[in-house]
Design a protein around this motif. Structure first.
Motif, PDB file in Angstrom:
ATOM      1  N   SER A   1      -3.326  -6.988   7.150  1.00 18.69           N
ATOM      2  CA  SER A   1      -3.341  -6.851   5.851  1.00 18.69           C
ATOM      3  C   SER A   1      -1.813  -6.963   5.462  1.00 18.69           C
ATOM      4  O   SER A   1      -0.769  -6.592   6.100  1.00 18.69           O
ATOM      5  N   LEU A   2      -1.653  -7.542   4.307  1.00 23.05           N
ATOM      6  CA  LEU A   2      -0.146  -7.514   3.655  1.00 23.05           C
ATOM      7  C   LEU A   2       0.372  -6.076   3.150  1.00 23.05           C
ATOM      8  O   LEU A   2      -0.378  -5.135   2.700  1.00 23.05           O
ATOM      9  N   PRO A   3       1.490  -5.910   3.700  1.00 21.30           N
ATOM     10  CA  PRO A   3       2.021  -4.443   3.218  1.00 21.30           C
ATOM     11  C   PRO A   3       2.208  -4.327   1.810  1.00 21.30           C
ATOM     12  O   PRO A   3       2.587  -5.501   0.989  1.00 21.30           O
ATOM     13  N   GLN A   4       1.915  -3.274   1.210  1.00 17.97           N
ATOM     14  CA  GLN A   4       2.108  -2.992  -0.055  1.00 17.97           C
ATOM     15  C   GLN A   4       3.729  -3.207  -0.374  1.00 17.97           C
ATOM     16  O   GLN A   4       3.838  -3.814  -1.511  1.00 17.97           O
ATOM     17  N   THR A   5       4.650  -2.568   0.253  1.00 17.62           N
ATOM     18  CA  THR A   5       6.149  -2.782  -0.131  1.00 17.62           C
ATOM     19  C   THR A   5       6.706  -3.099   1.295  1.00 17.62           C
ATOM     20  O   THR A   5       6.077  -2.669   2.553  1.00 17.62           O
TER      21      THR A   5
ATOM     22  N   ALA B   1       1.395 -13.217  -6.601  1.00 16.32           N
ATOM     23  CA  ALA B   1       1.271 -11.861  -7.192  1.00 16.32           C
ATOM     24  C   ALA B   1       1.861 -11.667  -8.721  1.00 16.32           C
ATOM     25  O   ALA B   1       1.327 -11.357  -9.725  1.00 16.32           O
ATOM     26  N   ASN B   2       3.210 -12.280  -8.532  1.00 13.77           N
ATOM     27  CA  ASN B   2       3.826 -12.607  -9.830  1.00 13.77           C
ATOM     28  C   ASN B   2       3.796 -13.643 -10.902  1.00 13.77           C
ATOM     29  O   ASN B   2       4.491 -13.844 -11.646  1.00 13.77           O
TER      30      ASN B   2
ATOM     31  N   ASP C   1      14.174  -2.931  -0.713  1.00 14.33           N
ATOM     32  CA  ASP C   1      12.998  -3.533  -0.428  1.00 14.33           C
ATOM     33  C   ASP C   1      12.990  -4.894  -1.312  1.00 14.33           C
ATOM     34  O   ASP C   1      14.161  -5.423  -1.788  1.00 14.33           O
TER      35      ASP C   1
ATOM     36  N   GLY D   1      11.062  -6.621  -3.009  1.00 18.74           N
ATOM     37  CA  GLY D   1      10.479  -6.641  -4.235  1.00 18.74           C
ATOM     38  C   GLY D   1      11.849  -6.740  -5.190  1.00 18.74           C
ATOM     39  O   GLY D   1      11.768  -7.644  -6.014  1.00 18.74           O
TER      40      GLY D   1
END
Length: 305
Positions: free
Chosen positions: A206-210, A234-235, A266, A268
């Protein structure tokens, strides 16, 4: 009267008790040892089984995402899509400098380009080993159809009022969302190709959250680019640039002390900074690939040349 045990008899009884105690202790010790051995053997067998399962999965994945599918996908489908996107953003860039009549004519020409793109997408393209590319094809087709529907509204509104690029963008939301979903699937497929043929390790489940900057550096290039595509999706960032351009900019940023000095921990925060400073541009990947990715392995498509 009870007869007292002789010393020799007492010693004999004592030795018998000791022997029994040792026997019982030895039994339990042996049982514990055997149990530990069995558990150890089971753990080793399970580990071997898991490794074999992972190997079998990898071998199965190697039968998927054949490079020929990427070549067919790119030339039959993705190249026309890139032309449409380039035409759209080129028009939006010069939009404020155009006269109203020129704007209307440009929208008409853009609609023709989208119609040609849809014709290309509606052709059957065999992608027998690449299920995610098949899904991407379907979503890109839906995106261009929605684009054409929205463009009708844009042209109608433009006849009444002079629209800004931002106003046009808000009318293309459905098309943009489908495009971003398709884009994410496409780059996921390329990451799957990389996992099977390059790094020969299964993709994360699965994709990591951060993703910290340290983690980002550990991931292979195409998986990083898939993460970049997921961030764009997502954005809701339908942009003139591609996910590999995002990857190149992040790699350059986190590869220096600049990220640390800016307090970026990070991915993001790195993406937010890059977007806020308008630092990502179409072609960034190709411009920086010589210095950043001299030994990059990728499908033989113009996207990476």
């Amino acid at each position: 009267m009870t007869k007292r045990l002789k010393k020799s008899e007492f010693m004999m009884a004592y030795m018998i008790i000791i022997s029994l105690a040792c026997s019982v202790g030895g039994f339990f010790f042996g049982a514990h040892y055997m149990k530990s051995q069995i558990e150890s053997e089971r753990a080793a067998a399970l580990e071997t089984q898991q490794k074999e399962a992972a190997k079998d999965k990898l071998l199965k994945e190697q039968k998927l995402y054949n490079e020929q599918d990427f070549i067919r996908f790119y030339y039959a489908l993705y190249a026309p899509l890139l032309e449409l996107k380039e035409a759209h953003f080129d028009l939006m860039a010069k939009w404020p400098s155009l006269e109203k009549g020129e704007q209307s004519d440009s929208l008409k020409q853009l609609t023709k380009t989208a119609e040609q793109t849809l014709k290309a997408l509606e052709k059957e393209v065999p992608l027998p080993t690449s299920p995610m590319l098949v899904q991407a094809h379907a979503n890109f087709t839906n995106s261009v159809r929605a684009y054409l529907d929205s463009m009708e509204q844009v042209r109608s509104d433009q006849n009444s009022n002079a629209l800004t690029p931002a106003a046009i963008t808000t009318r293309l939301t459905l098309s943009q969302n489908s495009w971003l979903t398709a884009q994410e699937m496409m780059y996921h497929a390329i990451a799957a190709w990389e996992s099977a043929y390059v790094v020969k390790q299964p993709l994360p489940k699965s994709l990591p959250q951060t993703v910290s900057t340290a983690q980002w550096k550990q991931y292979p290039f195409h998986y990083r680019t898939f993460l970049a595509a997921a961030v764009m999706s997502a954005n809701k960032q339908w942009k003139s640039y591609n996910p590999e351009d995002v990857t190149a900019r992040i790699d350059k940023l986190v590869g220096t002390n600049e990220a640390q000095s800016l307090g970026i921990q990070d991915v993001g925060s790195a993406v937010r900074l890059l977007n806020a400073t308008d630092a990502i541009h179409p072609g960034d990947f190709k411009q920086m690939s010589g210095s950043l990715y001299s030994k990059l392995q990728a499908p033989e498509i113009p996207l990476y040349k």
